[in-house]
Write a protein that holds these residues in place. Structure first.
Motif, mmCIF file in Angstrom:
data_model
loop_
_atom_site.group_PDB
_atom_site.id
_atom_site.type_symbol
_atom_site.label_atom_id
_atom_site.label_comp_id
_atom_site.label_asym_id
_atom_site.label_seq_id
_atom_site.Cartn_x
_atom_site.Cartn_y
_atom_site.Cartn_z
ATOM 1 N N THR A 28 -41.140 22.034 -32.845
ATOM 2 C CA THR A 28 -40.962 22.579 -34.443
ATOM 3 C C THR A 28 -40.506 21.460 -35.513
ATOM 4 O O THR A 28 -39.090 20.641 -35.138
ATOM 5 N N GLY A 29 -41.385 21.569 -36.299
ATOM 6 C CA GLY A 29 -40.521 20.565 -37.681
ATOM 7 C C GLY A 29 -41.162 18.499 -37.092
ATOM 8 O O GLY A 29 -41.114 17.946 -38.323
ATOM 9 N N SER A 30 -41.796 18.669 -36.728
ATOM 10 C CA SER A 30 -42.107 17.821 -36.020
ATOM 11 C C SER A 30 -43.463 16.891 -37.138
ATOM 12 O O SER A 30 -44.197 17.970 -37.640
ATOM 13 N N ASP A 31 -43.619 16.627 -38.020
ATOM 14 C CA ASP A 31 -44.902 15.430 -37.841
ATOM 15 C C ASP A 31 -46.575 15.413 -37.604
ATOM 16 O O ASP A 31 -45.860 14.740 -36.262
ATOM 17 N N ILE A 32 -47.533 15.972 -37.233
ATOM 18 C CA ILE A 32 -48.765 15.847 -36.409
ATOM 19 C C ILE A 32 -49.641 15.633 -36.554
ATOM 20 O O ILE A 32 -50.243 15.668 -37.577
ATOM 21 N N GLU A 33 -50.051 14.528 -35.967
ATOM 22 C CA GLU A 33 -51.579 13.304 -36.718
ATOM 23 C C GLU A 33 -52.666 13.747 -36.442
ATOM 24 O O GLU A 33 -53.312 15.030 -34.855
ATOM 25 N N LYS A 34 -53.439 14.896 -37.522
ATOM 26 C CA LYS A 34 -54.918 14.738 -37.058
ATOM 27 C C LYS A 34 -55.169 14.667 -35.669
ATOM 28 O O LYS A 34 -55.699 12.898 -35.531
ATOM 29 N N GLY A 35 -56.259 15.428 -34.295
ATOM 30 C CA GLY A 35 -56.680 15.046 -33.374
ATOM 31 C C GLY A 35 -55.823 15.220 -32.148
ATOM 32 O O GLY A 35 -56.182 14.678 -31.283
ATOM 33 N N LYS A 36 -54.439 14.886 -32.541
ATOM 34 C CA LYS A 36 -53.168 15.155 -31.534
ATOM 35 C C LYS A 36 -53.783 16.199 -30.420
ATOM 36 O O LYS A 36 -53.378 17.872 -30.983
ATOM 37 N N LEU A 37 -53.454 16.097 -29.344
ATOM 38 C CA LEU A 37 -53.468 17.419 -27.866
ATOM 39 C C LEU A 37 -52.763 17.677 -28.411
ATOM 40 O O LEU A 37 -51.290 17.477 -28.260
ATOM 41 N N LEU A 38 -52.430 19.478 -28.247
ATOM 42 C CA LEU A 38 -50.578 19.967 -28.784
ATOM 43 C C LEU A 38 -50.659 21.392 -26.819
ATOM 44 O O LEU A 38 -49.723 21.099 -26.964
ATOM 45 N N ALA A 39 -51.551 20.797 -27.005
ATOM 46 C CA ALA A 39 -51.377 22.310 -25.319
ATOM 47 C C ALA A 39 -52.194 22.084 -24.691
ATOM 48 O O ALA A 39 -54.263 22.236 -24.880
ATOM 49 N N THR A 40 -52.349 22.696 -22.948
ATOM 50 C CA THR A 40 -53.653 22.515 -22.592
ATOM 51 C C THR A 40 -53.877 24.119 -21.737
ATOM 52 O O THR A 40 -52.427 24.213 -21.578
ATOM 53 N N ILE A 41 -54.456 24.767 -21.434
ATOM 54 C CA ILE A 41 -54.355 25.668 -19.595
ATOM 55 C C ILE A 41 -55.409 25.223 -19.148
ATOM 56 O O ILE A 41 -55.880 23.939 -18.746
ATOM 57 N N ASP A 42 -54.681 25.195 -18.001
ATOM 58 C CA ASP A 42 -54.682 25.163 -16.589
ATOM 59 C C ASP A 42 -56.555 25.664 -16.231
ATOM 60 O O ASP A 42 -57.258 26.378 -16.796
ATOM 61 N N ARG A 43 -57.256 23.661 -16.574
ATOM 62 C CA ARG A 43 -57.967 23.711 -16.743
ATOM 63 C C ARG A 43 -59.160 24.526 -15.077
ATOM 64 O O ARG A 43 -60.473 24.040 -15.289
ATOM 65 N N GLU A 44 -58.447 24.480 -14.072
ATOM 66 C CA GLU A 44 -59.264 24.513 -12.719
ATOM 67 C C GLU A 44 -60.140 25.882 -12.819
ATOM 68 O O GLU A 44 -61.271 25.637 -12.403
ATOM 69 N N PRO A 45 -60.064 27.024 -12.829
ATOM 70 C CA PRO A 45 -61.003 27.896 -13.234
ATOM 71 C C PRO A 45 -62.297 27.196 -13.787
ATOM 72 O O PRO A 45 -63.163 28.139 -13.740
ATOM 73 N N PHE A 46 -61.493 26.400 -15.461
ATOM 74 C CA PHE A 46 -63.037 26.820 -16.000
ATOM 75 C C PHE A 46 -63.814 25.840 -15.095
ATOM 76 O O PHE A 46 -65.581 25.533 -15.350
ATOM 77 N N GLU A 47 -63.161 24.532 -14.410
ATOM 78 C CA GLU A 47 -64.434 23.321 -13.603
ATOM 79 C C GLU A 47 -64.793 24.251 -13.335
ATOM 80 O O GLU A 47 -66.078 23.863 -12.925
ATOM 81 N N ARG A 48 -63.825 24.748 -11.994
ATOM 82 C CA ARG A 48 -65.146 25.646 -10.929
ATOM 83 C C ARG A 48 -66.574 26.125 -11.683
ATOM 84 O O ARG A 48 -67.362 26.145 -11.130
#
Length: 357
Positions: free
Chosen positions: A82-102
């Motif tokens: 919170t309060g940080s400056d973020i550049e465009k395109g920065k990865l912010l969050a990830t959901i568990d990808r394994e079910p989607f990869e399967r």
């Protein structure tokens, strides 16, 4: 007898004297005071430039966006400070990808299978071993398999959330390792590429100044007015607020390192307009007006030659603070009674009050 005549003569003389004295007393009382009344005078002047207005303002971002995933899953990585400056395109969050990869692998397998089946049916169709309907069914299955793979790959891409623009992270709405449903906001981003200043203009003021362009606008902090910064007009609403009957107007400024502003901060915007709101008319103090809008207004004009006042009817066009814009048979430079106007009478002799020295 002579004594009676003398008495009668004395009585008649006394009555006559008293009658004359009474008439003289009434005449004296009805005449104007021997000492002229002191009054405060003001000079009829030109209309000042009502071209600068000051409004309280609130700082806001260009836009505020709530970020959310388009698929559901468990958060396994977040970079949300919170309060940080973020550049465009920065990865912010990830959901568990394994079910989607399967699911992608399953869709790819089905596509390969439907492709082989379509190839087999096509060969048999050329040998007249299957009907047209079998070929059409094989083609449909293949096309559906292609679409299913594209959807699976798209859902996999949705498991990672990137910053859509340079922004400031104003609020984190979820914690890591929590399960989030599709569409649930996880963070709030503010686009601070420009600083917006929002002001509310009263309907009366906006209507009176329609057609006048903005000559200059500047803004400053409400807590420190030592430095003003130029701002530019962005937009304004055309529908008034139903409660306050004001119109929102937005100005913008490029971010400045020496002026750290955050959304919600209080500021002040000063706007200068082009042209004149009232091209014709003269100005007198509001206190010089006598009468009302139903019966008409008038002012008492001071005659420099004989120090007397005369009543002059005028029409009031506008009142701004302590000044009234008027029109009538008056001219620039004339002096009018600006205090005690209600106590004036026609042709009353007055003296200008100059105040204590």
């Amino acid at each position: 007898m002579s004594m009676m005549r003398i008495s009668r003569t004395f009585i008649v003389t006394a009555i006559t004297f008293l009658t004359v004295a009474a008439c003289t007393s009434e005449k004296t009382e009805s005449s104007e005071p021997a000492t002229p009344r002191y009054v405060k005078l003001a000079t009829i002047s030109n209309i000042p430039n009502f071209d600068e207005f000051t409004f309280p303002a609130v700082v806001s971002a260009v836009k505020t966006v709530d970020l959310s995933f388009e698929v559901s899953g468990r958060l396994i990585q977040t970079d949300l400070v919170t309060g940080s400056d973020i550049e465009k395109g920065k990865l912010l969050a990830t959901i568990d990808r394994e079910p989607f990869e399967r699911r992608v692998e399953q869709s790819r397998t089905r596509l390969e299978q439907s492709k082989r089946e379509l190839s087999r049916i096509e060969k048999m169709f050329t040998q007249n071993l299957v009907a047209q309907s079998s070929l059409d069914s094989a083609k449909t299955s293949y096309e559906l398999a292609v679409l299913d793979l594209k959807n699976a790959e798209q859902d996999l891409s949705y498991t990672q959330l990137y910053a859509p623009f340079d922004a400031k992270l104003s609020q984190r709405l979820v914690e890591n390792n929590s399960f989030v449903a599709a569409g649930t906001p996880i963070a709030r981003l503010q686009d601070m590429s420009k600083i917006y200043f929002n002001i509310n203009v009263p309907e009366r003021l906006l209507t009176a100044n329609l057609g006048r362009g903005i000559k200059q606008a500047s803004a400053t902090l409400a807590t420190n007015r030592s430095q003003w910064y130029p701002v530019t007009y962005v937009e304004h609403s055309t529908q008034p607020d139903p409660v306050s009957q004001t119109y929102e107007v937005v100005f913008a400024m490029e971010p400045r390192e020496e002026l750290p502003l955050t959304p919600g901060a209080r500021a002040i915007v000063k706007v200068s307009l082009q042209g004149s709101m009232y091209p014709e008319g003269l100005v007198v103090p509001v206190k010089s007006l006598v009468g009302d809008k139903d019966n008409g207004f008038a002012i008492w004009i001071f005659d420099e030659n004989n120090s007397r006042v005369n009543k002059q009817s005028i029409s009031v066009k506008h009142i701004e603070n302590e000044l009234a814009i008027v029109e009538g048979d008056i001219r620039l430079g004339q002096r009018v009674v600006s205090a005690g106007a209600t106590k004036m009478t026609p042709d009353m002799k007055v003296l200008p009050y100059k105040g204590e020295k």
